[in-house]
Design a protein around this motif. Structure first.
Motif: not given
Ligand code: ZN
Ligand code: GLU
Length: 277
Positions: A108-112, A132-138
């Motif tokens: 689940p990714c909460t990024c805007s 490219i998604y940086p993987g913050t919510c991995r």
């Molecule tokens: Zn995210």
């Protein structure tokens, strides 16, 4: 892969009037189905209700028929894999989401959108607009997300080359994490993303070959990862070169002058439009 019968599809999104670029890709799809003695299916990709308008669905069917397309299964004629409107197929998409969750392929990714743009790793594959998604919510866990909307994102195997033998363009290779990053399979507004819906339907409708524009090459690589996660064989892929306008720009729906409607109103015939292909 060995399959008994060729099954191809046309999968327009009713977000605008069809233009000559769509028609050309679809024409190739239709010819491939004919050459292979197969079936051609029409699927109405109407999931994106924010961009989709009812008037375009009728226009789409009318324009396709006018141009000379014929399909043996579709929203207007039915068929054994009905419904053929994506908006009526939520159960298939939920089932697919469930499998991806069970296999821990998604998180689940909460990024805007803005978070992602700001943190995006560049550069990435040409012709593909997704940063490219940086993987913050991995390492997010669903249970830890309280009262917040989130999307489900597919974790790509960083550094791995996803390759496939395109039936038109030959060997294609894209590096996960470099040419494309973790991608959304389910949106925060509870709508399946294109990548998931497309795979779920191509599987359920037993599509043996996907003919689409070369702008979707990177999406094909993403979808191959979904097939793999689901332990399913991918269909064959045939990517068509894109039509460019006089200024060398890709034809898009905003090029109203080249919509089939406009060309038809100008008295052009489908035969004359196909002459230069
Ligand atoms: Zn995210
Ligand atoms: N509805 C999608 C589109 O028009 C389908 C693309 C595809 O998978 O062929 O872009």
């Amino acid at each position: 892969m060995n399959r008994m019968k060729y099954r191809g599809r046309l999968a327009p999104s009713p977000t605008g009037f069809l233009h000559l670029g769509h028609a050309r890709t679809f024409w190739i799809a239709q010819q491939r189905a004919k050459q292979n003695g197969g079936e051609l299916i029409l699927r109405n990709d109407d999931l994106d209700s924010t961009r989709y308008k009812m008037e375009f669905v009728d226009a789409m069917l009318e324009d396709l028929r006018w141009f000379g397309f014929a399909w043996s299964e579709g929203p207007d004629v039915g068929g054994k894999f009905a419904p053929y409107n994506q908006s009526g197929r939520m159960d298939f998409y939920r089932a697919t989401l469930k499998k991806l969750r069970a296999g821990n392929f998604i998180y689940p990714c909460t990024c805007s959108r803005k978070d992602i743009r700001d943190a995006a790793r560049a550069p990435h594959a040409e012709n593909d607009e997704e940063p490219i998604y940086p993987g913050t919510c991995r390492s997010n866990r669903e249970s830890e997300i309280v009262n917040r909307k989130f999307s489900w994102r597919f974790r790509v195997p960083d550094g791995e080359t996803v390759s496939f033998a395109d039936k038109n363009l030959g060997e294609q290779k894209f590096i996960a994490g470099k040419d494309f990053g973790d991608f959304v399979v389910w949106r925060p507004d509870d709508v399946p993303a294109y990548q998931l819906a497309c795979v779920a339907d191509d599987v359920a409708m037993q599509i043996s070959e996907v003919v689409r524009g070369a702008d979707l090459l990177v999406s094909t690589a993403r979808q191959i990862l979904i097939y793999r996660a689901l332990k399913l064989a991918s269909p064959d892929f045939y990517h068509c070169g894109l039509m460019l306008d006089g200024a060398g720009e890709r034809l898009a729906k905003r090029h109203d002058a080249l919509s089939l409607r406009t060309l038809r109103a100008q008295g052009k015939t489908p035969e004359s439009l196909r002459e230069n292909w």
